[in-house]
Design a protein around this motif. Structure first.
Motif, PDB file in Angstrom:
ATOM      1  N   ALA A  35     -15.699  16.750  -8.346  1.00 55.59           N
ATOM      2  CA  ALA A  35     -15.030  15.567  -8.891  1.00 55.59           C
ATOM      3  C   ALA A  35     -14.960  15.692 -10.407  1.00 55.59           C
TER       4      ALA A  35
ATOM      5  N   ALA B 140     -15.226   8.344   1.790  1.00 58.00           N
ATOM      6  CA  ALA B 140     -13.884   8.921   1.720  1.00 58.00           C
ATOM      7  C   ALA B 140     -13.153   8.671   3.022  1.00 58.00           C
TER       8      ALA B 140
ATOM      9  N   VAL C  91     -19.148   9.560  -5.677  1.00 61.33           N
ATOM     10  CA  VAL C  91     -18.282   9.299  -4.523  1.00 61.33           C
ATOM     11  C   VAL C  91     -19.167   9.208  -3.294  1.00 61.33           C
TER      12      VAL C  91
ATOM     13  N   SER D  82     -13.157   7.680  -2.110  1.00 62.11           N
ATOM     14  CA  SER D  82     -12.026   8.574  -2.327  1.00 62.11           C
ATOM     15  C   SER D  82     -10.968   8.409  -1.249  1.00 62.11           C
TER      16      SER D  82
END
Length: 401
Positions: free
Chosen positions: A177, A187, A184, A348
């Motif tokens: 990232a 996702a 994160v 994400s």
């Protein structure tokens, strides 16, 4: 403990990054960069006996030069095994990159190419972390290093990983990232779908009514998904997600139709559906299937015959979401705090190796290392962020449980 208390050699870390950026390794062709990373691990003190390649490439349904690169390190103090991961491959646009330092950035001197900071930064962070741990005898629990293949073409290396090769890691930290302390922790998942439409050719000027236009079938289907709220950004009572029909083509390597005076007899449409809800991503794909059936029935030739539509859908990777108070997230937050970094948790809209690591039973937080404008010719690495990514990895490895 602040960043100035970590015995970290910025010059050495920069040299590692420049070394890896100069090695080609587009997705599916990772042998050279894997060998370079393996050699660098040996150079910083990892015994060759602790480094191996798995056989994930034999299970990947695409030609792949080598398996995932895995290294294991014994702990110098008790504690749960930690996994540090990143991916070896770059997108094809990065072939021929020539890294150059310009101020606080690494840029690409090669015109028309991307740099490959995604994810040479991750490779360099992991090796720099190991170098620091071994050079300064920093206490750490057992560690597994994972460098995956074919991340950029479908997370295949992580998907085909044998979880037993991770040595029972209790939690993971994936370097892939931008901002180091933007953590994160979730996702989307993705379902890939495709529709093959077999219509019937006829002369478009003399007897169009005798043909069955595959182009029209597909067009009606896509218009149907748009009309019913299944196209693009999706926000329905049933859930939220996105979809996109990204490829509209004819036979392999050909356009959809090859003449304006012939009713198109074959169209191939390939798309995706994404959502943080695994079942809703499947539902999005099902809505496309229903729409193609609507398009099929809406188009007929003079005798009432319809096209044949073959629709298939297959999960590409699962979604995940770690609780804010999970041990992996807590460790990442605390490590960032020791460096004076302000940690922020994010989700994400794209897939990560962490999607599969979590499915394999290793809760994984993704951290950043300064990669910017990825997958473009304007890509660069922000060196201060890269150095902070290295320090964060070291802090994660040495933090007291």
């Amino acid at each position: 403990m602040g960043s100035d208390t970590i015995p970290f050699d910025e010059a050495s870390a920069e040299a590692l990054l420049m070394r890896f950026l100069a090695v080609d390794g587009v997705t599916g062709h990772e042998a050279a960069i894997a060998a370079e990373v393996s050699a660098s691990l040996v150079e910083v003190g990892v015994p060759p006996s602790m480094i191996k390649y798995d056989e994930a490439h034999k299970r990947i349904p695409l030609p792949t030069e080598t398996g995932n690169l895995i290294a294991t390190m014994p702990g110098t103090r008790p504690g749960p095994r930690l996994l540090f991961s990143t991916h070896l491959d770059t997108v094809p646009l990065c072939a021929g990159a020539k890294p150059k330092r310009e101020g606080d950035r690494i840029i690409n001197e090669a015109a028309g190419a991307a740099l490959g900071g995604d994810n040479r930064t991750g490779c360099a962070v992991l090796v720099a972390m190991v170098e620091t741990l071994l050079k300064h005898n920093l206490p750490h629990p057992p560690i597994t290093l994972l460098f995956t293949v074919r991340e950029e073409s479908g997370l295949h290396g992580a998907r085909e990983l044998d979880p037993d090769d991770l040595g029972g890691a209790a939690m993971g930290f994936n370097v892939d990232a931008q901002v180091p302390a933007n953590l994160v922790i979730g996702a989307v998942g993705q379902v890939n779908w495709q529709a093959e439409i077999h219509g019937k050719a006829s002369h478009a000027g003399v007897a169009p009514e005798k043909g069955i236009s595959s182009t029209l079938v597909a067009s009606i289907a896509l218009a149907e998904t748009h009309k019913n709220g299944w196209f693009g950004k999706i926000d329905r009572a049933e859930g939220k997600g996105t979809s996109n029909p990204g490829i509209f083509e004819g036979k392999p390597g050909a356009s959809a139709g090859d003449a304006t005076n012939v009713v198109t007899d074959y169209v191939h449409v390939v798309g995706e559906a994404r959502s943080f809800d695994e079942n809703f991503a499947v539902q999005i794909a099902a809505a496309y299937e229903a729409a193609f059936e609507t398009g099929r029935l809406a188009v007929a030739d003079l005798d009432g015959n319809h096209a044949n539509v073959k629709f298939t859908a297959k999960p590409s990777y699962p979604p995940f979401q770690l609780p804010e108070d999970s041990p992996a997230v807590d460790r990442a937050k605390r490590a960032a705090e020791t460096l004076g970094l302000s940690a922020m948790t994010l989700h994400s809209n794209g897939g990560l190796d962490a999607n599969w690591l979590v499915r394999h039973g290793v809760p994984a937080v993704t951290i950043g290392a300064g990669q910017h404008e990825i997958h473009t010719v304007n890509e660069f690495v922000d060196l201060p962020q890269y150095f902070d990514g290295c320090r964060l990895a070291i802090a994660l490895a040495t933090l007291n449980d």
